[in-house]
Design an enzyme around this catalytic site. Structure first.
Site, PDB file in Angstrom:
ATOM      1  N   HIS A 141     -10.643   0.646   2.014  1.00 31.46           N
ATOM      2  CA  HIS A 141     -10.493   1.734   2.986  1.00 31.46           C
ATOM      3  C   HIS A 141     -11.810   1.783   3.750  1.00 31.46           C
ATOM      4  O   HIS A 141     -12.817   2.274   3.228  1.00 31.46           O
ATOM      5  CB  HIS A 141     -10.204   3.059   2.271  1.00 31.46           C
ATOM      6  CG  HIS A 141     -10.052   4.224   3.202  1.00 31.46           C
ATOM      7  ND1 HIS A 141      -8.966   5.078   3.181  1.00 31.46           N
ATOM      8  CD2 HIS A 141     -10.853   4.695   4.196  1.00 31.46           C
ATOM      9  CE1 HIS A 141      -9.099   5.997   4.130  1.00 31.46           C
ATOM     10  NE2 HIS A 141     -10.250   5.799   4.748  1.00 31.46           N
ATOM     11  N   ASP A 165       0.899   2.617   3.652  1.00 36.38           N
ATOM     12  CA  ASP A 165       0.044   3.716   3.216  1.00 36.38           C
ATOM     13  C   ASP A 165       0.896   4.984   3.032  1.00 36.38           C
ATOM     14  O   ASP A 165       0.481   6.080   3.416  1.00 36.38           O
ATOM     15  CB  ASP A 165      -1.108   3.962   4.212  1.00 36.38           C
ATOM     16  CG  ASP A 165      -2.193   4.870   3.633  1.00 36.38           C
ATOM     17  OD1 ASP A 165      -2.207   5.074   2.405  1.00 36.38           O
ATOM     18  OD2 ASP A 165      -3.026   5.361   4.418  1.00 36.38           O
ATOM     19  N   HIS A 220       0.830  -1.216   0.000  1.00 34.67           N
ATOM     20  CA  HIS A 220       0.000   0.000   0.000  1.00 34.67           C
ATOM     21  C   HIS A 220       0.860   1.259   0.000  1.00 34.67           C
ATOM     22  O   HIS A 220       1.268   1.747   1.049  1.00 34.67           O
ATOM     23  CB  HIS A 220      -0.909  -0.017   1.235  1.00 34.67           C
ATOM     24  CG  HIS A 220      -2.022   0.984   1.201  1.00 34.67           C
ATOM     25  ND1 HIS A 220      -3.295   0.688   1.612  1.00 34.67           N
ATOM     26  CD2 HIS A 220      -2.057   2.276   0.820  1.00 34.67           C
ATOM     27  CE1 HIS A 220      -4.075   1.750   1.487  1.00 34.67           C
ATOM     28  NE2 HIS A 220      -3.343   2.743   1.015  1.00 34.67           N
ATOM     29  N   HIS A 232       1.329   5.242  -2.142  1.00 37.36           N
ATOM     30  CA  HIS A 232       0.801   6.236  -3.088  1.00 37.36           C
ATOM     31  C   HIS A 232       2.007   6.948  -3.684  1.00 37.36           C
ATOM     32  O   HIS A 232       2.573   7.836  -3.045  1.00 37.36           O
ATOM     33  CB  HIS A 232      -0.095   7.245  -2.371  1.00 37.36           C
ATOM     34  CG  HIS A 232      -1.311   6.636  -1.731  1.00 37.36           C
ATOM     35  ND1 HIS A 232      -2.538   6.582  -2.365  1.00 37.36           N
ATOM     36  CD2 HIS A 232      -1.500   6.055  -0.521  1.00 37.36           C
ATOM     37  CE1 HIS A 232      -3.436   6.000  -1.558  1.00 37.36           C
ATOM     38  NE2 HIS A 232      -2.826   5.668  -0.437  1.00 37.36           N
ATOM     39  N   PHE A 233       2.425   6.546  -4.886  1.00 40.45           N
ATOM     40  CA  PHE A 233       3.606   7.158  -5.499  1.00 40.45           C
ATOM     41  C   PHE A 233       3.238   8.341  -6.401  1.00 40.45           C
ATOM     42  O   PHE A 233       4.099   8.934  -7.044  1.00 40.45           O
ATOM     43  CB  PHE A 233       4.457   6.115  -6.228  1.00 40.45           C
ATOM     44  CG  PHE A 233       5.391   5.358  -5.295  1.00 40.45           C
ATOM     45  CD1 PHE A 233       5.446   5.644  -3.937  1.00 40.45           C
ATOM     46  CD2 PHE A 233       6.235   4.370  -5.784  1.00 40.45           C
ATOM     47  CE1 PHE A 233       6.303   4.961  -3.076  1.00 40.45           C
ATOM     48  CE2 PHE A 233       7.110   3.688  -4.938  1.00 40.45           C
ATOM     49  CZ  PHE A 233       7.142   3.972  -3.588  1.00 40.45           C
ATOM     50  N   ARG A 234       1.948   8.675  -6.470  1.00 43.07           N
ATOM     51  CA  ARG A 234       1.466   9.994  -6.939  1.00 43.07           C
ATOM     52  C   ARG A 234       1.531  10.263  -8.427  1.00 43.07           C
ATOM     53  O   ARG A 234       1.026  11.310  -8.848  1.00 43.07           O
ATOM     54  CB  ARG A 234       2.197  11.126  -6.203  1.00 43.07           C
ATOM     55  CG  ARG A 234       2.071  11.092  -4.672  1.00 43.07           C
ATOM     56  CD  ARG A 234       0.648  11.101  -4.197  1.00 43.07           C
ATOM     57  NE  ARG A 234       0.527  11.355  -2.757  1.00 43.07           N
ATOM     58  CZ  ARG A 234      -0.555  11.073  -2.058  1.00 43.07           C
ATOM     59  NH1 ARG A 234      -1.618  10.525  -2.642  1.00 43.07           N
ATOM     60  NH2 ARG A 234      -0.598  11.336  -0.780  1.00 43.07           N
ATOM     61  N   ASN A 236      -5.688   6.533  -6.442  1.00 41.69           N
ATOM     62  CA  ASN A 236      -6.157   7.926  -6.348  1.00 41.69           C
ATOM     63  C   ASN A 236      -5.165   8.923  -6.937  1.00 41.69           C
ATOM     64  O   ASN A 236      -4.773   9.881  -6.303  1.00 41.69           O
ATOM     65  CB  ASN A 236      -6.482   8.287  -4.888  1.00 41.69           C
ATOM     66  CG  ASN A 236      -5.298   8.108  -3.957  1.00 41.69           C
ATOM     67  OD1 ASN A 236      -4.364   7.387  -4.268  1.00 41.69           O
ATOM     68  ND2 ASN A 236      -5.338   8.770  -2.813  1.00 41.69           N
TER      69      ASN A 236
HETATM   70  N1  LIG Z   1      -4.215   7.795   4.072  1.00 42.52           N
HETATM   71  C1  LIG Z   1      -4.329   9.066   3.791  1.00 42.52           C
HETATM   72  O1  LIG Z   1      -4.568   9.878   4.678  1.00 42.52           O
HETATM   73  N2  LIG Z   1      -4.181   9.541   2.540  1.00 42.52           N
HETATM   74  C2  LIG Z   1      -4.010   8.784   1.334  1.00 42.52           C
HETATM   75  C3  LIG Z   1      -5.286   8.173   0.861  1.00 42.52           C
HETATM   76  C4  LIG Z   1      -5.759   6.997   1.687  1.00 42.52           C
HETATM   77  O2  LIG Z   1      -5.066   5.984   1.794  1.00 42.52           O
HETATM   78  O3  LIG Z   1      -6.844   7.039   2.247  1.00 42.52           O
HETATM   79  C5  LIG Z   1      -3.431   9.698   0.264  1.00 42.52           C
HETATM   80  O4  LIG Z   1      -3.386   9.267  -0.899  1.00 42.52           O
HETATM   81  O5  LIG Z   1      -2.993  10.826   0.568  1.00 42.52           O
HETATM   82 ZN   LIG Z   2      -7.064   4.786   2.441  1.00 40.78          ZN
HETATM   83 ZN   LIG Z   3      -3.938   4.648   0.975  1.00 45.62          ZN
END
Ligand SMILES: NC(=O)N[C@@H](CC(=O)O)C(=O)O
Ligand SMILES: [Zn+2]
Ligand SMILES: [Zn+2]
Length: 420
Positions: free
Chosen positions: A170, A289, A52, A54-56, A86
């Site tokens: 989530h 995350d 998990h 988020h590499f954006r 996302n």
């Molecule tokens: N965990 C977070 O607070 N933010 C995550 C999104 C997510 O995993 O819900 C994000 O992409 O910034």
């Molecule tokens: Zn999440």
């Molecule tokens: Zn996440």
């Protein structure tokens, strides 16, 4: 063939590990071959599979790129990362998957990309792609506003069941958020608002809907002991983040809005109960995350700051430090960071130091802890919520036989999609 001599494995056995190109050829005593590393009983672990991050990219490369995020991963002993949907565009169509896969091809470590769900997703084209999982499916809004309703969640679970793909969820129920907290403006207001009860309720619903649809459900970033218990009771697997294990609401005075994330930090009592479930085997997976936002973005009011904290580089170091302190066994560390995610998500070549598996390895000196400092980390965002805590960092990290991080420098290496 190259041999790593006299490495201590997570279960305490001292063994030689012989490599054949990208694979582990043998694990045994006094193996023939050319000495590549004298481990001298330092600890050899399977590289972490971080299911998990988020590499954006595409869309938010000013926060993180696949290059910076994957370097940060490698320096923290992570050899496989799984990116969440996302981004911009969100990964909800086959075309968006392909666009992200082009960015991911620049990763220094192996990778997977999960497909997401929104009202305008295109499941037909999405499921034609080599998805790592379906998710994270947002039952409440988080960064990216991809929250969906109950009917769409049910439909998504059915599609995932047909495709034989795990659904990662989530789980927060926005109907149970505490509107009263909205009148406050301190950092703890976020934790009061996205109340702890809202998690277990959403986990229960997710496992019910999932089992009705015949889908395999995995709960993402489970932040409360009640959430972990609800996942287990419903036969779902669950993951927990380092921030929910090593930080609590008591840290928010120091962290301020930099400590805002979803789900939010919980009480110290809940943090301790969560840690207990990690140590005794009730937590299946640690995933970070990793959700970087720049310092400028985080420096806002608690209601305006974006949610999320970085963590891909500090997860294994924090866990290894807990093991050094005796709070956790090395076998648990191995299981939650590598063996279990490999089993849950179906990665037969990853996750174990075993003949035939990929040589995704991390060597650490288990007594060599140092202070975690944002300045020393490799994410594009130069801050960490764990500033000042102790971490045991890898001496080197190897992906499929190549040392991609030697403690000082990164190699040139092309990570591959683990689903191909
Ligand atoms: N965990 C977070 O607070 N933010 C995550 C999104 C997510 O995993 O819900 C994000 O992409 O910034
Ligand atoms: Zn999440
Ligand atoms: Zn996440």
């Amino acid at each position: 063939m190259r041999v790593i001599r006299e490495a201590m494995l997570a279960d305490g056995r001292v063994r030689d590990v012989r490599l054949d190109g990208e694979r582990i050829d043998a694990v045994g005593e006094d193996l023939d071959g050319e000495a590549f590393v004298e481990a001298d009983e330092r600890l050899l672990l399977p590289g972490m599979i971080d299911a998990h991050v988020h590499f954006r990219q595409p869309g938010f490369g000013h926060k993180e790129t696949w290059a910076s995020g994957s370097r940060s991963a490698a320096a923290g002993g992570v050899t496989t990362v799984v990116d969440q949907p996302n981004t911009d565009p969100p990964t909800v169509t086959g075309e968006a998957f392909d666009e992200k896969a082009e960015f991911a091809a620049g990763s220094l470590v192996d990778w997977g990309v999960s497909g997401g769900v929104t009202a305008d997703w295109d499941p037909d084209s999405l499921f034609e792609r080599p998805l790592f999982a379906l998710g994270e499916v947002f039952l409440a809004d988080s960064t990216g506003d991809m929250g969906i309703d109950a009917d769409l969640f049910r439909a998504a679970c059915r599609r995932a069941a047909d495709a034989g793909v795990v659904v990662t969820v989530h789980a927060e129920d926005a109907d149970l958020f505490s509107e009263d907290a909205k009148s406050r403006d301190d950092a703890d207001a976020w934790s009061a608002y996205r109340a702890a009860d809202a998690e277990a309720a959403a986990v229960e619903r997710a496992v019910d809907v999932g089992s009705e649809a015949g889908a395999t459900v995995h709960i993402a970033h489970t932040s409360t002991p009640e959430g972990v218990d609800a996942a287990r009771a419903g036969d779902a697997t669950c993951e927990v983040t380092p921030h929910h294990l090593f930080l609590s609401r008591e840290d928010l005075d120091d962290l301020g809005t930099f400590g805002r994330m979803n789900p939010p930090l919980r009480s110290e009592a809940r943090r301790e109960a969560l840690f207990e479930r990690l140590a005794d085997g009730r937590v299946d997976v640690i995933a970070t995350d990793h959700a970087p936002h720049t310092g400028d973005e985080k420096d806002a009011s608690i209601w305006d700051a974006p949610s999320g904290v970085p963590g891909v580089e500090t997860a294994l170091p924090l866990l290894l430090d807990a093991a050094r302190e005796g709070d956790l066994s090395y076998e648990r560390v191995r299981d939650v960071t590598a063996a279990n995610p490999a089993d849950i998500f179906g990665l037969p070549r990853k996750g174990r130091v075993e003949a035939g598996r990929d040589a995704d390895l991390v060597l650490v000196d288990p007594e060599n802890a140092r202070e975690i400092r944002g300045d020393d980390l490799h994410s594009n965002v130069e801050w960490t919520p764990f500033e000042g805590k102790q971490g045991v960092f890898p001496e080197w990290t190897m992906v499929r036989g190549t040392v991609v991080w030697d403690g000082d420098e990164f190699a040139a290496f092309d990570g591959e999609n683990v689903r191909q």
